[in-house]
Write a protein that holds these residues in place. Structure first.
Motif, PDB file in Angstrom:
ATOM      1  N   ILE A   1       0.883  -1.169   0.000  1.00 33.35           N
ATOM      2  CA  ILE A   1       0.000   0.000   0.000  1.00 33.35           C
ATOM      3  C   ILE A   1       0.915   1.211   0.000  1.00 33.35           C
ATOM      4  O   ILE A   1       1.661   1.435   0.955  1.00 33.35           O
ATOM      5  CB  ILE A   1      -0.921   0.001   1.231  1.00 33.35           C
ATOM      6  CG1 ILE A   1      -1.790  -1.265   1.202  1.00 33.35           C
ATOM      7  CG2 ILE A   1      -1.804   1.255   1.251  1.00 33.35           C
ATOM      8  CD1 ILE A   1      -2.606  -1.485   2.424  1.00 33.35           C
ATOM      9  N   ILE A   2       0.883   1.947  -1.087  1.00 32.15           N
ATOM     10  CA  ILE A   2       1.861   3.016  -1.251  1.00 32.15           C
ATOM     11  C   ILE A   2       1.136   4.356  -1.135  1.00 32.15           C
ATOM     12  O   ILE A   2       0.217   4.652  -1.904  1.00 32.15           O
ATOM     13  CB  ILE A   2       2.573   2.858  -2.618  1.00 32.15           C
ATOM     14  CG1 ILE A   2       3.196   1.448  -2.678  1.00 32.15           C
ATOM     15  CG2 ILE A   2       3.631   3.937  -2.808  1.00 32.15           C
ATOM     16  CD1 ILE A   2       3.632   1.017  -4.035  1.00 32.15           C
ATOM     17  N   LYS A   3       1.538   5.115  -0.120  1.00 32.02           N
ATOM     18  CA  LYS A   3       0.751   6.309   0.201  1.00 32.02           C
ATOM     19  C   LYS A   3       1.384   7.597  -0.284  1.00 32.02           C
ATOM     20  O   LYS A   3       0.815   8.664  -0.143  1.00 32.02           O
ATOM     21  CB  LYS A   3       0.527   6.393   1.723  1.00 32.02           C
ATOM     22  CG  LYS A   3      -0.195   5.175   2.277  1.00 32.02           C
ATOM     23  CD  LYS A   3      -1.148   5.530   3.406  1.00 32.02           C
ATOM     24  CE  LYS A   3      -2.082   4.364   3.664  1.00 32.02           C
ATOM     25  NZ  LYS A   3      -3.139   4.615   4.579  1.00 32.02           N
ATOM     26  N   ASN A   4       2.616   7.506  -0.804  1.00 33.13           N
ATOM     27  CA  ASN A   4       3.298   8.762  -1.120  1.00 33.13           C
ATOM     28  C   ASN A   4       3.996   8.721  -2.472  1.00 33.13           C
ATOM     29  O   ASN A   4       5.073   9.248  -2.628  1.00 33.13           O
ATOM     30  CB  ASN A   4       4.310   9.104  -0.010  1.00 33.13           C
ATOM     31  CG  ASN A   4       5.280   7.950   0.177  1.00 33.13           C
ATOM     32  OD1 ASN A   4       5.160   6.928  -0.509  1.00 33.13           O
ATOM     33  ND2 ASN A   4       6.230   8.104   1.067  1.00 33.13           N
ATOM     34  N   ASP A   5       3.379   8.061  -3.435  1.00 37.29           N
ATOM     35  CA  ASP A   5       4.061   7.911  -4.722  1.00 37.29           C
ATOM     36  C   ASP A   5       3.614   8.945  -5.748  1.00 37.29           C
ATOM     37  O   ASP A   5       4.160   9.016  -6.837  1.00 37.29           O
ATOM     38  CB  ASP A   5       3.826   6.499  -5.280  1.00 37.29           C
ATOM     39  CG  ASP A   5       4.860   6.133  -6.328  1.00 37.29           C
ATOM     40  OD1 ASP A   5       6.045   6.395  -6.076  1.00 37.29           O
ATOM     41  OD2 ASP A   5       4.487   5.627  -7.404  1.00 37.29           O
ATOM     42  N   TYR A   6       2.583   9.719  -5.389  1.00 41.64           N
ATOM     43  CA  TYR A   6       2.106  10.703  -6.363  1.00 41.64           C
ATOM     44  C   TYR A   6       2.797  12.046  -6.151  1.00 41.64           C
ATOM     45  O   TYR A   6       2.836  12.551  -5.027  1.00 41.64           O
ATOM     46  CB  TYR A   6       0.581  10.894  -6.243  1.00 41.64           C
ATOM     47  CG  TYR A   6       0.110  12.066  -7.065  1.00 41.64           C
ATOM     48  CD1 TYR A   6       0.036  11.960  -8.443  1.00 41.64           C
ATOM     49  CD2 TYR A   6      -0.197  13.286  -6.469  1.00 41.64           C
ATOM     50  CE1 TYR A   6      -0.333  13.038  -9.226  1.00 41.64           C
ATOM     51  CE2 TYR A   6      -0.576  14.379  -7.236  1.00 41.64           C
ATOM     52  CZ  TYR A   6      -0.638  14.243  -8.612  1.00 41.64           C
ATOM     53  OH  TYR A   6      -1.004  15.313  -9.382  1.00 41.64           O
ATOM     54  N   SER A   7       3.317  12.584  -7.230  1.00 39.46           N
ATOM     55  CA  SER A   7       3.821  13.961  -7.142  1.00 39.46           C
ATOM     56  C   SER A   7       3.905  14.535  -8.550  1.00 39.46           C
ATOM     57  O   SER A   7       3.822  13.803  -9.535  1.00 39.46           O
ATOM     58  CB  SER A   7       5.211  13.992  -6.484  1.00 39.46           C
ATOM     59  OG  SER A   7       6.141  13.375  -7.341  1.00 39.46           O
ATOM     60  N   VAL A   8       4.039  15.847  -8.612  1.00 41.52           N
ATOM     61  CA  VAL A   8       4.212  16.514  -9.901  1.00 41.52           C
ATOM     62  C   VAL A   8       5.582  17.185  -9.856  1.00 41.52           C
ATOM     63  O   VAL A   8       5.857  17.980  -8.949  1.00 41.52           O
ATOM     64  CB  VAL A   8       3.118  17.586 -10.119  1.00 41.52           C
ATOM     65  CG1 VAL A   8       3.328  18.305 -11.441  1.00 41.52           C
ATOM     66  CG2 VAL A   8       1.728  16.965 -10.066  1.00 41.52           C
TER      67      VAL A   8
ATOM     68  N   GLU B   1      -2.532   5.005  -2.607  1.00 36.27           N
ATOM     69  CA  GLU B   1      -3.469   5.891  -1.916  1.00 36.27           C
ATOM     70  C   GLU B   1      -3.031   7.337  -2.163  1.00 36.27           C
ATOM     71  O   GLU B   1      -1.943   7.586  -2.675  1.00 36.27           O
ATOM     72  CB  GLU B   1      -3.464   5.608  -0.406  1.00 36.27           C
ATOM     73  CG  GLU B   1      -3.977   4.217  -0.031  1.00 36.27           C
ATOM     74  CD  GLU B   1      -5.483   4.053  -0.251  1.00 36.27           C
ATOM     75  OE1 GLU B   1      -6.190   5.065  -0.425  1.00 36.27           O
ATOM     76  OE2 GLU B   1      -5.954   2.891  -0.264  1.00 36.27           O
ATOM     77  N   ASN B   2      -3.916   8.261  -1.795  1.00 34.34           N
ATOM     78  CA  ASN B   2      -3.602   9.694  -1.846  1.00 34.34           C
ATOM     79  C   ASN B   2      -3.317  10.221  -3.244  1.00 34.34           C
ATOM     80  O   ASN B   2      -2.499  11.120  -3.422  1.00 34.34           O
ATOM     81  CB  ASN B   2      -2.416  10.035  -0.924  1.00 34.34           C
ATOM     82  CG  ASN B   2      -2.690   9.601   0.500  1.00 34.34           C
ATOM     83  OD1 ASN B   2      -3.853   9.608   0.917  1.00 34.34           O
ATOM     84  ND2 ASN B   2      -1.683   9.204   1.228  1.00 34.34           N
ATOM     85  N   ILE B   3      -3.979   9.641  -4.253  1.00 35.75           N
ATOM     86  CA  ILE B   3      -3.941  10.260  -5.582  1.00 35.75           C
ATOM     87  C   ILE B   3      -5.094  11.268  -5.578  1.00 35.75           C
ATOM     88  O   ILE B   3      -6.191  10.936  -5.124  1.00 35.75           O
ATOM     89  CB  ILE B   3      -4.142   9.200  -6.690  1.00 35.75           C
ATOM     90  CG1 ILE B   3      -3.065   8.121  -6.564  1.00 35.75           C
ATOM     91  CG2 ILE B   3      -4.102   9.838  -8.078  1.00 35.75           C
ATOM     92  CD1 ILE B   3      -3.223   6.974  -7.532  1.00 35.75           C
ATOM     93  N   PRO B   4      -4.865  12.482  -6.051  1.00 35.99           N
ATOM     94  CA  PRO B   4      -5.956  13.461  -5.961  1.00 35.99           C
ATOM     95  C   PRO B   4      -7.131  13.063  -6.854  1.00 35.99           C
ATOM     96  O   PRO B   4      -6.973  12.303  -7.801  1.00 35.99           O
ATOM     97  CB  PRO B   4      -5.306  14.750  -6.457  1.00 35.99           C
ATOM     98  CG  PRO B   4      -4.162  14.326  -7.291  1.00 35.99           C
ATOM     99  CD  PRO B   4      -3.679  13.032  -6.720  1.00 35.99           C
ATOM    100  N   VAL B   5      -8.301  13.584  -6.506  1.00 37.96           N
ATOM    101  CA  VAL B   5      -9.491  13.254  -7.288  1.00 37.96           C
ATOM    102  C   VAL B   5     -10.333  14.509  -7.492  1.00 37.96           C
ATOM    103  O   VAL B   5     -10.456  15.332  -6.591  1.00 37.96           O
ATOM    104  CB  VAL B   5     -10.304  12.135  -6.584  1.00 37.96           C
ATOM    105  CG1 VAL B   5     -10.688  12.487  -5.159  1.00 37.96           C
ATOM    106  CG2 VAL B   5     -11.551  11.757  -7.381  1.00 37.96           C
TER     107      VAL B   5
END
Ligand code: SAH
Ligand code: SF4
Ligand code: F3S
Length: 472
Positions: free
Chosen positions: A19-26, A172-176
């Motif tokens: 469960i990966i909670k911090n993989d989203y970034s720009v 998790e924590n991908i914006p919507v």
């Protein structure tokens, strides 16, 4: 470049799901890339894809793009594709033709393809060879990586293909950016391990992965706080929720915990008959905020064909479950999916399907002609039916399904039903919404009622919808 591989997509191991909670970034360089530019997303397929497009909207807005009203206005066009049947393929290639035409006049437009078709080898092969002007291709496992994939494509000025045929993890924590302010989709599980022999989904979406109850319930709580009235819990097999988590916490428990959040309406799709247990039925019956609506795909009424499909239930078992649900949940509406002309389906097999429809009298049904999907076991089974025979079976099935759908709708005449009014209806100057039992209703009402659950009296029955007026 990473290309899809259907053989690899089939593999299921005991590997633990991360469960990966911090993989989203720009990346900083991409933060303003969309300034004064617009995006347009064309979505095909199921609710899962619709929800994925809501994530894509938020990701594009994170890069400063804004929403375009039409494809012609857009600077970046993303096609979120579906691979379930050949006609989904055809539709998307048809649309791609329109994008190419547009690119002829506006060469700077960026075109991206993602979703389930991007996970298919033959599709990506033809994009590589015949659609070289498509800028980016990414799959279902890495849509949150869009900013990086786009950055690479811009930097290298070449087609960027990043598709992974893996079992998958949970991000998790991908914006919507949700389409509605009242109704929300909430993924409870991803992927599918059922491998029905006709179906491409386990190859395009990876292994069954349940989100944790804490993550799901906190998402629902947040929605309640933000005024949402309805959640639909999404998964290819929601009834199997939790089976991959090695706990005793099941879909029944999750439905109960979701009900306790106080959200006014809870729906869930899709239910595989295989995993529908008594606890689930009891919980649905117990809580008023769990809607009495169940989509229970039958696929076929012939035991022989069900076996070939790998569905793991018989006609008798299906009907037994159907009756149990009908008896325990008052006023429940049950809809289904049916495939005709599966390889080897005889007239007798088809008549068995009609017999189940006659027994169950479904509220409505989605009906399909079997479509061979490359890489699935059924694609190599012999199918001797002519196109005429296939169409004839679909026609006969639809006649019967429509007869019962119409009979069910007639029963609503004059009744008073709760409707969540969600928007202005397309054709007339009315509002539209759905009953607790998922009937579409057009209601003569002022816009101030949008977003409210209102009692509506049904005044007319149309083929695909009901008309009604507000009861004071
Ligand atoms: N997970 C759901 C179904 C998702 S796909 C379930 O198991 O019930 C939605 C529907 O598309 C299926 O129920 C099936 O009726 C249909 N479908 C899937 N693959 C198909 C194929 N190869 N040809 C025709 N219809 C198909
Ligand atoms: Fe496809 Fe069967 Fe999985 Fe549904 S349960 S997504 S039909 S493989
Ligand atoms: Fe289509 Fe993929 Fe959904 S194949 S039906 S978009 S899971």
């Amino acid at each position: 470049m990473n290309l899809p591989d259907l053989k690899a997509a089939k593999i299921r191991t005991k590997k633990e799901i991360k469960i990966i909670k911090n993989d989203y970034s720009v990346p900083i360089s991409m933060k303003k890339i969309g300034k004064d530019k617009k995006y347009y997303i064309k979505t095909y397929g199921c609710q899962m894809n619709v929800h994925d497009s809501e994530l894509l909207c938020a990701i594009l807005e994170d890069m400063s793009f804004t929403n375009a009203d039409s494809m012609e206005d857009a600077d970046i066009i993303i096609l979120n594709t579906c691979a379930i049947r050949e006609n989904a393929h055809n539709k998307m290639f048809g649309f791609l033709g329109r994008v190419k035409h547009l690119k002829g006049t506006k060469p700077d437009i960026i075109c991206g393809i993602c979703g389930c078709m991007a996970q298919e080898e033959n599709v990506v092969d033809s994009i590589k060879s015949k659609y070289k002007w498509v800028d980016i291709v990414f799959g279902t496992h890495n849509l949150h990586k869009l900013p990086f994939i786009l950055e690479e494509s811009i930097k290298n000025k070449k087609q960027e293909i990043e598709v992974f045929s893996i079992e998958g993890d949970i991000y998790e924590n991908i914006p919507v950016k949700r389409d509605s302010k009242y109704k929300a989709w909430v993924n409870i599980m991803l992927g599918c391990d059922k491998f029905c022999t006709y179906c491409i989904v386990p190859y395009t979406r990876g292994k069954q992965r349940s989100r944790t109850r804490e993550d799901i319930i906190s998402e629902v709580n947040e929605l309640v706080k933000n005024g949402y009235k309805e959640v639909t819990l999404l998964g290819q097999n929601v009834n199997a929720y939790g089976k991959d988590l090695n706990t005793n916490y099941t879909m029944g428990d999750l439905l109960e915990d979701t009900a306790k959040t106080g959200i006014e309406r809870i729906r869930f799709v899709t239910s595989h008959p295989w995993d529908f247990d008594d606890k689930m039925i009891d919980i649905i019956a117990k809580y008023d905020n769990i809607m009495p609506y169940i989509h229970l795909p039958l696929q076929s009424g012939s035991d022989r064909i069900l076996k070939l499909m790998g569905r793991r239930y018989t006609k008798e078992k299906y009907i037994e479950l159907f009756n149990k649900i009908k008896n325990k949940i008052p006023n429940v509406s049950i809809t289904t999916d049916i495939i005709v002309a599966f390889p080897g389906e005889t007239e007798e097999d088809f008549l068995d399907t009609l017999e189940v429809v006659n027994t169950c009298k479904f509220d409505s049904a989605f009906t399909f002609i079997y479509s061979p999907r490359v890489g699935t076991p059924a694609a190599s089974m012999e199918n001797n039916l002519t196109e005429d025979e296939k169409n004839n079976r679909l026609y006969r099935l639809n006649e019967l399904v429509n007869k019962y759908a119409n009979e069910t709708n007639q029963k609503y005449m004059g009744s008073i039903v709760p409707v969540l009014l969600e928007s202005v209806s397309e054709k007339e100057d009315n509002l539209m919404g759905y009953t607790d039992t998922m009937k579409l209703v057009n209601v003569k009402a002022d816009k101030k009622y949008i977003g409210k659950i209102i009692n509506v009296k049904i005044t007319d029955i149309k083929t695909w919808s009901l008309d009604g007026e507000i009861v004071d």
